[in-house]
Design a protein around this motif. Structure first.
Motif, PDB file in Angstrom:
ATOM      1  N   SER A   1      -0.818  -2.175  -3.158  1.00 59.02           N
ATOM      2  CA  SER A   1       0.172  -2.212  -2.078  1.00 59.02           C
ATOM      3  C   SER A   1       1.436  -2.880  -2.588  1.00 59.02           C
ATOM      4  O   SER A   1       1.456  -3.471  -3.670  1.00 59.02           O
ATOM      5  N   GLY A   2       2.500  -2.773  -1.811  1.00 62.31           N
ATOM      6  CA  GLY A   2       3.765  -3.389  -2.204  1.00 62.31           C
ATOM      7  C   GLY A   2       4.549  -2.563  -3.196  1.00 62.31           C
ATOM      8  O   GLY A   2       5.142  -3.092  -4.137  1.00 62.31           O
TER       9      GLY A   2
ATOM     10  N   ASP B   1       6.341  -0.843   2.999  1.00 61.10           N
ATOM     11  CA  ASP B   1       5.565  -0.157   1.966  1.00 61.10           C
ATOM     12  C   ASP B   1       5.537   1.342   2.266  1.00 61.10           C
ATOM     13  O   ASP B   1       5.859   1.775   3.377  1.00 61.10           O
TER      14      ASP B   1
END
Length: 276
Positions: free
Chosen positions: A101-102, A235
């Motif tokens: 993620s990110g 995201d």
């Protein structure tokens, strides 16, 4: 799986225009001592469902809602001479529940997100209800996740899992290893803006049961998985996705591994976090 990316699944090997007949070179293990020959009806079932089993009914259901994520301001990126070169950018800053993620809010980040989401949706975790729900909630937009959960639960019915040799919880029989992996080969940005992106992932999938009594050995399938991504809560998240067959290369002449070799490889070789 994706399980996955409902479309009816189709033959994962695509139309190569080539037919090969290979004669057995040994007996015993359904994997070992023989090159892959003609498809049996049971093996065809595995090939047909492939890694895109998760898309049975679910994707069409998710796409039916007037979502306009495919409309973007960007004209899309055309392949360049160095289109296969690594960008050198770090793919993600963190992981949530084991899922990358990110991702960066640019084309490189969107490609990295699409590749990693394909891997997650093609994993064995998609065959367990609890894990599948967590995956879908983590990588889809909230509206898409809400639409998908029920449809996926119906697709991954106990009857369907049983045809794959799994119990109602997605577990393989004792002494066997269920294999479901997505291996991205490349990505392509089809459309891009700061708030949305369409990214295609060309991948090879592995699907099947490894074990002495298995009648459905692990086989490969080639697909292209296209993701409509939206920038949501800092995201990239999937708004909708679809798959097509191929492009599939002509099968090689490698000797099929034994069930023990496949099981050992699955246990010893971990996956990657994919970067563009």
């Amino acid at each position: 799986m994706s399980f996955g990316d409902g479309q009816e699944p189709s033959d994962g090997f695509g139309g190569t225009g080539h037919t090969r007949t290979r004669l057995p070179e040994g007996g015993g293990d359904v994997y070992g001592g023989a090159r892959r020959g003609g498809r049996s009806s049971s093996r065809s079932l595995i090939t047909v469902v492939g890694v895109i089993v998760l898309l049975i009914a679910a994707i069409a259901f998710a796409n039916r809602g007037g979502d306009d994520s495919s409309s973007t301001d960007g004209a899309g990126s055309q392949p360049e001479a160095a289109s296969t070169a690594a960008s050198g950018e770090k793919p993600v800053q963190a992981k949530a529940g084991g899922i990358p993620s990110g991702f960066a809010q640019d084309e490189v980040g969107a490609q990295s997100a699409a590749a990693n989401y394909a891997v997650t949706l093609g994993s064995t975790g998609m065959f367990n209800k609890g894990t599948r729900h967590s995956i879908v909630d983590a990588i889809y937009t909230p509206p898409a996740a809400t639409k998908l959960q029920g449809a996926m639960d119906q697709a991954y019915s106990a009857d369907f899992l049983g045809k794959l040799g799994l119990d109602a919880e997605g577990r393989a029989p004792e002494g066997s290893t269920f294999v479901s992996r997505t291996v991205p080969v490349g990505t392509k940005v089809q459309q891009f803006s700061d708030s949305s992106a369409k990214v295609a992932v060309w991948y090879m999938g592995l699907i099947g049961m490894s074990g002495e009594g298995s009648t459905d050995p692990v086989s490969s399938t080639w697909k292209t998985w296209t993701f409509d991504l939206q920038w949501t809560d800092g995201d990239w998240k999937i708004a909708s996705d679809a798959q097509t067959d191929g492009p599939a290369p002509v099968p090689g002449d490698d000797r099929a591994a034994s069930s023990d070799e496949i099981s050992k490889a699955i246990e010893e070789y971990g996956g990657f976090t994919y970067a563009r």
